[in-house]
Scaffold this motif. Structure first.
Motif, short mmCIF file in Angstrom:
data_model
loop_
_atom_site.label_atom_id
_atom_site.label_comp_id
_atom_site.label_asym_id
_atom_site.label_seq_id
_atom_site.Cartn_x
_atom_site.Cartn_y
_atom_site.Cartn_z
N VAL A 274 11.49 61.94 56.77
CA VAL A 274 11.54 60.94 55.72
C VAL A 274 12.93 60.97 55.08
CG1 VAL A 274 10.59 60.24 53.48
CG2 VAL A 274 9.09 61.23 55.19
N LEU A 275 13.50 59.81 54.85
CA LEU A 275 14.76 59.72 54.11
C LEU A 275 14.47 60.04 52.65
CD1 LEU A 275 17.80 58.96 54.00
CD2 LEU A 275 17.04 56.61 53.54
N ILE A 276 15.14 61.05 52.11
CA ILE A 276 14.94 61.45 50.72
C ILE A 276 15.95 60.76 49.81
CG2 ILE A 276 14.96 63.38 49.09
CD1 ILE A 276 14.01 65.15 51.42
N GLU A 277 17.21 60.75 50.24
CA GLU A 277 18.23 60.07 49.44
C GLU A 277 19.36 59.62 50.33
OE1 GLU A 277 21.25 63.16 47.46
OE2 GLU A 277 19.20 63.42 46.76
N ASN A 278 20.02 58.56 49.89
CA ASN A 278 21.19 58.03 50.60
C ASN A 278 22.23 57.64 49.56
OD1 ASN A 278 23.06 56.85 52.27
ND2 ASN A 278 21.85 55.03 52.67
N ASN A 279 23.41 58.18 49.73
CA ASN A 279 24.52 57.88 48.83
C ASN A 279 25.69 57.33 49.64
OD1 ASN A 279 23.46 58.86 46.24
ND2 ASN A 279 23.39 60.81 47.32
N HIS B 293 14.60 70.37 55.24
CA HIS B 293 15.37 69.12 55.21
C HIS B 293 16.77 69.40 55.72
CE1 HIS B 293 16.24 71.12 51.40
NE2 HIS B 293 17.41 70.49 51.44
N VAL B 294 17.50 68.33 56.00
CA VAL B 294 18.86 68.44 56.50
C VAL B 294 19.73 67.45 55.73
CG1 VAL B 294 18.49 66.78 58.38
CG2 VAL B 294 20.21 68.54 58.64
N HIS B 295 20.97 67.83 55.53
CA HIS B 295 21.93 66.96 54.86
C HIS B 295 22.79 66.30 55.93
CE1 HIS B 295 21.12 68.58 50.82
NE2 HIS B 295 20.80 69.66 51.50
N ILE B 296 23.20 65.08 55.67
CA ILE B 296 24.03 64.31 56.60
C ILE B 296 25.23 63.80 55.83
CG2 ILE B 296 24.14 62.24 58.04
CD1 ILE B 296 20.82 63.71 57.37
N ARG B 297 26.38 63.85 56.47
CA ARG B 297 27.61 63.33 55.86
C ARG B 297 28.41 62.59 56.92
NH1 ARG B 297 30.51 64.04 51.27
NH2 ARG B 297 29.13 65.66 50.52
N ASN B 298 29.01 61.49 56.51
CA ASN B 298 30.00 60.80 57.34
C ASN B 298 31.09 60.27 56.42
OD1 ASN B 298 29.05 58.38 56.25
ND2 ASN B 298 28.32 57.54 58.18
N SER B 299 31.98 59.46 56.94
CA SER B 299 33.10 58.98 56.12
C SER B 299 32.66 58.03 55.01
CB SER B 299 34.14 58.29 57.01
OG SER B 299 33.55 57.18 57.67
N ASP B 300 31.45 57.48 55.10
CA ASP B 300 30.95 56.55 54.08
C ASP B 300 30.24 57.24 52.92
OD1 ASP B 300 31.83 54.31 55.54
OD2 ASP B 300 30.00 54.33 56.73
N GLY B 301 29.62 58.39 53.19
CA GLY B 301 28.84 59.03 52.14
C GLY B 301 28.01 60.17 52.66
N ARG B 302 26.86 60.39 51.99
CA ARG B 302 25.99 61.49 52.36
C ARG B 302 24.54 61.08 52.16
NH1 ARG B 302 24.49 63.76 47.55
NH2 ARG B 302 25.77 63.16 45.79
N ALA B 303 23.65 61.84 52.81
CA ALA B 303 22.22 61.57 52.70
C ALA B 303 21.46 62.87 52.91
CB ALA B 303 21.79 60.54 53.73
N LYS B 304 20.16 62.83 52.60
CA LYS B 304 19.29 63.97 52.82
C LYS B 304 18.01 63.46 53.47
CE LYS B 304 17.40 66.28 49.27
NZ LYS B 304 17.22 67.28 48.18
N ILE B 305 17.60 64.14 54.55
CA ILE B 305 16.40 63.75 55.29
C ILE B 305 15.45 64.93 55.36
CG2 ILE B 305 15.49 63.04 57.54
CD1 ILE B 305 18.10 61.50 57.99
N GLN B 306 14.22 64.71 54.94
CA GLN B 306 13.17 65.72 55.08
C GLN B 306 12.78 65.77 56.55
OE1 GLN B 306 9.82 65.81 52.24
NE2 GLN B 306 8.55 65.46 54.06
N VAL B 307 12.58 66.99 57.06
CA VAL B 307 12.22 67.19 58.47
C VAL B 307 10.73 67.50 58.61
CG1 VAL B 307 12.70 68.56 60.54
CG2 VAL B 307 14.56 67.99 58.95
N GLU B 308 10.21 68.35 57.77
CA GLU B 308 8.81 68.76 57.79
C GLU B 308 8.16 68.44 56.46
OE1 GLU B 308 6.89 70.03 60.12
OE2 GLU B 308 8.37 70.36 61.67
N PRO B 309 6.93 68.04 56.40
CA PRO B 309 6.00 67.87 57.50
C PRO B 309 6.25 66.61 58.32
CG PRO B 309 4.91 67.31 55.45
CD PRO B 309 6.29 67.79 55.10
N GLU B 310 6.97 65.64 57.76
CA GLU B 310 7.33 64.45 58.54
C GLU B 310 8.77 64.06 58.20
OE1 GLU B 310 5.61 60.61 57.18
OE2 GLU B 310 4.54 61.85 55.73
#
Length: 77
Positions: free
Chosen positions: A42-47, A23-40
């Protein structure tokens, strides 16, 4: 905390002590999120990241899935 890339103000990164599934973590000025990469992809969480930016992040993870996966194995093996 290795940064993979920053596009459209979205920073994509791993933590140094990650776990499977890939999975990979994403951050911008609004917040953060986590996206699973494998096996498909998928958005795991969004804050706090806006829906339009989540769509961009999901698109970019799908587009760079191979590179993200290769970076994961290179870093964590």
């Amino acid at each position: 905390m290795p940064t993979l890339f920053t596009i459209f103000g979205l920073r994509f990164y791993f933590y140094s002590d990650e776990h499977l599934p890939i999975h990979v973590h994403i951050r911008n000025s609004d917040g953060r999120a986590k996206i699973q990469v494998e096996p498909e992809v998928v958005l795991i969480e969004n804050n706090g990241i806006k829906p339009n930016d989540i769509k961009k992040a999901l698109f970019l993870v799908r587009l760079y899935k191979k590179q993200i996966t290769e970076s994961w194995y290179e870093y964590f093996r």
